[in-house]
Design a protein around this motif. Structure first.
Motif, PDB file in Angstrom:
ATOM      1  N   ILE A   1       0.737  -1.151  -0.086  1.00 48.22           N
ATOM      2  CA  ILE A   1       0.005   0.046   0.037  1.00 48.22           C
ATOM      3  C   ILE A   1       0.770   1.374   0.034  1.00 48.22           C
ATOM      4  O   ILE A   1       0.648   2.308  -0.829  1.00 48.22           O
ATOM      5  N   ARG A   2       1.969   1.205   0.915  1.00 48.94           N
ATOM      6  CA  ARG A   2       2.834   2.393   0.650  1.00 48.94           C
ATOM      7  C   ARG A   2       3.446   2.558  -0.467  1.00 48.94           C
ATOM      8  O   ARG A   2       3.715   3.817  -0.976  1.00 48.94           O
ATOM      9  N   ALA A   3       3.751   1.522  -1.225  1.00 46.00           N
ATOM     10  CA  ALA A   3       4.553   1.598  -2.695  1.00 46.00           C
ATOM     11  C   ALA A   3       3.446   2.152  -3.570  1.00 46.00           C
ATOM     12  O   ALA A   3       3.916   2.938  -4.477  1.00 46.00           O
ATOM     13  N   ALA A   4       2.278   1.862  -3.559  1.00 48.62           N
ATOM     14  CA  ALA A   4       1.429   2.167  -4.808  1.00 48.62           C
ATOM     15  C   ALA A   4       0.147   2.962  -4.431  1.00 48.62           C
ATOM     16  O   ALA A   4      -0.424   3.432  -5.422  1.00 48.62           O
ATOM     17  N   GLY A   5       0.019   3.135  -2.965  1.00 49.41           N
ATOM     18  CA  GLY A   5      -1.126   3.978  -2.681  1.00 49.41           C
ATOM     19  C   GLY A   5      -2.244   2.915  -2.963  1.00 49.41           C
ATOM     20  O   GLY A   5      -2.343   1.712  -3.077  1.00 49.41           O
ATOM     21  N   PRO A   6      -3.681   3.474  -3.021  1.00 53.07           N
ATOM     22  CA  PRO A   6      -4.705   2.870  -3.227  1.00 53.07           C
ATOM     23  C   PRO A   6      -4.841   1.982  -4.404  1.00 53.07           C
ATOM     24  O   PRO A   6      -5.524   0.822  -4.736  1.00 53.07           O
ATOM     25  N   ALA A   7      -3.795   2.350  -5.306  1.00 49.39           N
ATOM     26  CA  ALA A   7      -3.591   1.690  -6.744  1.00 49.39           C
ATOM     27  C   ALA A   7      -3.200   0.162  -6.350  1.00 49.39           C
ATOM     28  O   ALA A   7      -2.987  -0.385  -7.245  1.00 49.39           O
ATOM     29  N   VAL A   8      -2.887  -0.005  -5.096  1.00 46.54           N
ATOM     30  CA  VAL A   8      -2.253  -1.299  -5.021  1.00 46.54           C
ATOM     31  C   VAL A   8      -3.377  -2.322  -5.166  1.00 46.54           C
ATOM     32  O   VAL A   8      -3.029  -3.591  -5.404  1.00 46.54           O
TER      33      VAL A   8
ATOM     34  N   PHE B   1      -5.869   8.172  -6.120  1.00 44.83           N
ATOM     35  CA  PHE B   1      -5.598   6.828  -6.291  1.00 44.83           C
ATOM     36  C   PHE B   1      -4.167   6.169  -6.403  1.00 44.83           C
ATOM     37  O   PHE B   1      -3.924   5.121  -6.043  1.00 44.83           O
ATOM     38  N   ALA B   2      -3.509   6.733  -7.680  1.00 45.11           N
ATOM     39  CA  ALA B   2      -2.354   6.005  -7.833  1.00 45.11           C
ATOM     40  C   ALA B   2      -1.198   7.341  -7.870  1.00 45.11           C
ATOM     41  O   ALA B   2      -0.707   8.012  -8.569  1.00 45.11           O
ATOM     42  N   PRO B   3      -0.781   7.765  -6.296  1.00 43.93           N
ATOM     43  CA  PRO B   3       0.257   8.846  -6.283  1.00 43.93           C
ATOM     44  C   PRO B   3       1.583   8.733  -6.797  1.00 43.93           C
ATOM     45  O   PRO B   3       2.247   9.727  -7.217  1.00 43.93           O
ATOM     46  N   SER B   4       1.813   7.311  -7.093  1.00 44.13           N
ATOM     47  CA  SER B   4       3.304   7.294  -7.680  1.00 44.13           C
ATOM     48  C   SER B   4       2.895   6.786  -9.210  1.00 44.13           C
ATOM     49  O   SER B   4       3.903   6.133  -9.707  1.00 44.13           O
ATOM     50  N   GLY B   5       1.776   6.883  -9.960  1.00 38.88           N
ATOM     51  CA  GLY B   5       1.913   6.405 -11.047  1.00 38.88           C
ATOM     52  C   GLY B   5       2.016   4.760 -11.381  1.00 38.88           C
ATOM     53  O   GLY B   5       1.851   4.201 -10.518  1.00 38.88           O
ATOM     54  N   MET B   6       2.332   4.645 -12.826  1.00 38.92           N
ATOM     55  CA  MET B   6       2.525   3.244 -13.039  1.00 38.92           C
ATOM     56  C   MET B   6       3.506   2.751 -12.313  1.00 38.92           C
ATOM     57  O   MET B   6       3.699   1.342 -12.081  1.00 38.92           O
ATOM     58  N   SER B   7       4.604   3.558 -12.015  1.00 39.27           N
ATOM     59  CA  SER B   7       5.723   2.706 -11.316  1.00 39.27           C
ATOM     60  C   SER B   7       5.524   2.488 -10.034  1.00 39.27           C
ATOM     61  O   SER B   7       5.917   1.357  -9.298  1.00 39.27           O
ATOM     62  N   GLY B   8       4.496   3.073  -9.352  1.00 37.14           N
ATOM     63  CA  GLY B   8       4.015   2.623  -8.019  1.00 37.14           C
ATOM     64  C   GLY B   8       3.277   1.378  -8.156  1.00 37.14           C
ATOM     65  O   GLY B   8       3.395   0.573  -7.414  1.00 37.14           O
TER      66      GLY B   8
ATOM     67  N   ALA C   1       5.838  -1.245  -8.477  1.00 35.69           N
ATOM     68  CA  ALA C   1       6.544  -1.545  -7.152  1.00 35.69           C
ATOM     69  C   ALA C   1       5.423  -2.343  -6.364  1.00 35.69           C
ATOM     70  O   ALA C   1       6.103  -3.241  -5.424  1.00 35.69           O
ATOM     71  N   GLY C   2       4.145  -1.989  -6.343  1.00 32.99           N
ATOM     72  CA  GLY C   2       3.309  -2.715  -5.455  1.00 32.99           C
ATOM     73  C   GLY C   2       3.258  -4.001  -5.986  1.00 32.99           C
ATOM     74  O   GLY C   2       3.070  -5.079  -5.071  1.00 32.99           O
ATOM     75  N   LEU C   3       3.171  -4.135  -7.059  1.00 32.27           N
ATOM     76  CA  LEU C   3       3.210  -5.728  -7.848  1.00 32.27           C
ATOM     77  C   LEU C   3       4.133  -6.389  -7.263  1.00 32.27           C
ATOM     78  O   LEU C   3       3.961  -7.864  -6.978  1.00 32.27           O
ATOM     79  N   LEU C   4       5.173  -6.023  -7.136  1.00 39.42           N
ATOM     80  CA  LEU C   4       6.518  -6.753  -6.488  1.00 39.42           C
ATOM     81  C   LEU C   4       6.407  -7.149  -5.315  1.00 39.42           C
ATOM     82  O   LEU C   4       6.646  -8.153  -4.727  1.00 39.42           O
ATOM     83  N   ALA C   5       5.658  -6.232  -4.340  1.00 40.31           N
ATOM     84  CA  ALA C   5       5.619  -6.512  -3.010  1.00 40.31           C
ATOM     85  C   ALA C   5       4.374  -7.413  -2.655  1.00 40.31           C
ATOM     86  O   ALA C   5       4.455  -8.090  -1.591  1.00 40.31           O
TER      87      ALA C   5
END
Length: 439
Positions: free
Chosen positions: A20-27, A171-178, A181-185
């Motif tokens: 959640i920290r990496a991607a925000g709600p977009a996780v 919803f996605a504060p870090s965009g697609m990179s976030g 990163a969330g997907l890896l987490a």
């Protein structure tokens, strides 16, 4: 229940905040992508296991699809991964219980391993009952959490106003990179669900048991994970989330504390310990059945095929228990960051295993159709199986761009290559021996 219990572990209760920290709600998008991949892999594994039940599970299907080398490498890689997970779980549970009783963590860890020795050396029905109730506790906690979370969001609890979806903006504060990163987490959060096909091979009716278990566990896991992440993201500010160092920092604990539940930290510590011990017990079971299967295919000493009057492969169980005791010993004499070292070996192994399951299903599907043995079918064959393979390869590429995950991929590739080479040599020697005897 075993599939649910194996996938709902300490990672869900303690590690959810990282994604959640990496991607925000977009996780939630990250979880959906990972969930779809796992759903496809499980459906393919369910197809194979229902048609040809085998406690050697994916190792047996890899061997049938590609030859001895694939079964040998896949089986021992999975065994290695489960041993690593088992060590990490005993280490984590021992640390929690050690703080409760003010003793070194290895002492309660040792007591638990002795208890699991008794459980796993008894008839398999006893193991199943024990694991069922372990899983039931975890599932009950998740259900209670979901209900309380929804009531908090809607403001239906006394003293609480409706929160709504205010924390979902942006919803996605870090965009697609976030999201990446969330997907890896979260990619391997569902790891452990595949153990149901090993357990179902010992059920009274393996084919129907696997079919029911696979179809039920897939959507329940998605509901539990996505539901829990949705509630955490809606109720807790993004800036307050991250990796939980203990039960008190767990997002689950914090949400339940908002509802005014007394002693919630202690309750969550107990649940986390149950989650760890349940998973450890399942790993002892799974590793013993794998070694038992390996012995039948000539990839382990024949002694591991010995069974007790109750049908338990006791020599294989003892082998797994030796490694469980070894993991307790490492708590005393091993490195301080043992649990991190053990868990780092898991992600890359799961990726290789899921990829080989998909490739095995693609290869074996025409044979199973010709046999008329398909009771579970992968959807959209062969398109969706190949989509799954492409997604797993893309995930591996994504991991190569992450400094931490890169080491996992490289290590697993090297280990798998070595195991495949050893398996190839063993297979060739066996073929030569068979040819000589035939002459």
């Amino acid at each position: 229940m075993m599939g649910l219990g194996s996938a709902i572990g300490a990672g869900l209760f303690l590690g959810t905040g990282v994604g959640i920290r990496a991607a925000g709600p977009a996780v939630l998008v990250s979880y959906i992508v990972a969930g779809v991949i796992v759903v496809f892999v499980m459906q393919m594994l369910g197809e194979l296991a229902a048609a040809r039940p085998d406690s050697g599970t994916f190792a047996a299907y890899g061997r049938q699809a590609f030859g001895h080398w694939a079964g040998f490498a896949l089986g021992w890689l999975y065994w290695f991964m489960l041993v690593m997970v088992m060590g990490a779980e005993i280490t984590g549970a021992g640390a929690f219980m050690g703080r409760w009783f003010d003793v070194p963590g290895w002492i309660p860890g040792l007591v638990c391993v002795v208890f699991f020795s008794v459980v796993n050396l008894a008839a398999v029905r006893g193991f199943g009952e024990f694991e069922y109730w372990f899983a039931f506790i975890k599932v009950a906690v998740i259900v209670i959490f979901l209900v309380i979370g929804v009531l908090l969001i809607l403001g239906w609890l006394p003293g609480h106003s409706a929160v709504g979806l205010s924390n979902f903006s942006p919803f996605a504060p870090s965009g697609m990179s976030g999201v990446a990163a969330g997907l890896l987490a979260v990619a391997f959060a569902f790891g452990g669900i595949e153990i149901i096909t090993i357990a179902a091979a010992e059920s009274e009716d393996p084919g129907s048991s696997i079919a029911r278990a696979v179809s039920a566990v897939i959507w329940r896991i998605l509901v539990f994970y996505l539901g829990a992440v949705f509630i955490i993201t809606a109720l807790l500010p993004l800036s307050s989330l991250g990796e939980a160092q203990g039960a008190g920092d767990s997002p689950f604990t914090r949400v339940l504390a908002m509802a005014g539940i007394p002693g919630v930290t202690t309750i969550m510590e107990v649940v986390i310990v149950v989650a760890l011990l349940s998973a450890c017990n399942a790993q002892i079971y799974a590793t013993s059945r794998l070694v038992f299967s390996f012995a039948g295919s000539g990839d382990a000493p024949r002694a591991f095929r010995r069974v007790s009057r109750a049908g338990v492969p006791y020599v294989a169980v003892v082998c797994s228990l030796v490694f469980a005791f070894l993991s307790v010993a490492l708590q005393v004499w091993g490195p301080e960051n043992l649990i991190v070292i053990l868990f780092n070996a898991v992600g890359g192994s799961l990726l290789a295993i899921w990829l080989m399951i998909a490739l095995s299903e693609i290869r074996l599907r025409p044979r199973l159709e010709a046999e008329g043995s398909l009771t579970v079918r992968m959807w959209g064959y062969p398109v969706l199986p190949w989509v799954t393979v492409a997604a797993l390869v893309a995930l591996a590429v994504l991991m190569l761009f992450d400094a931490t995950a890169r080491d996992q991929v490289v290590t697993v590739v090297v280990v798998f290559a070595v195991l495949a080479a050893v398996g190839h040599l063993i297979g060739r020697r066996r073929d030569r021996t068979a040819a000589t005897r035939g002459e």
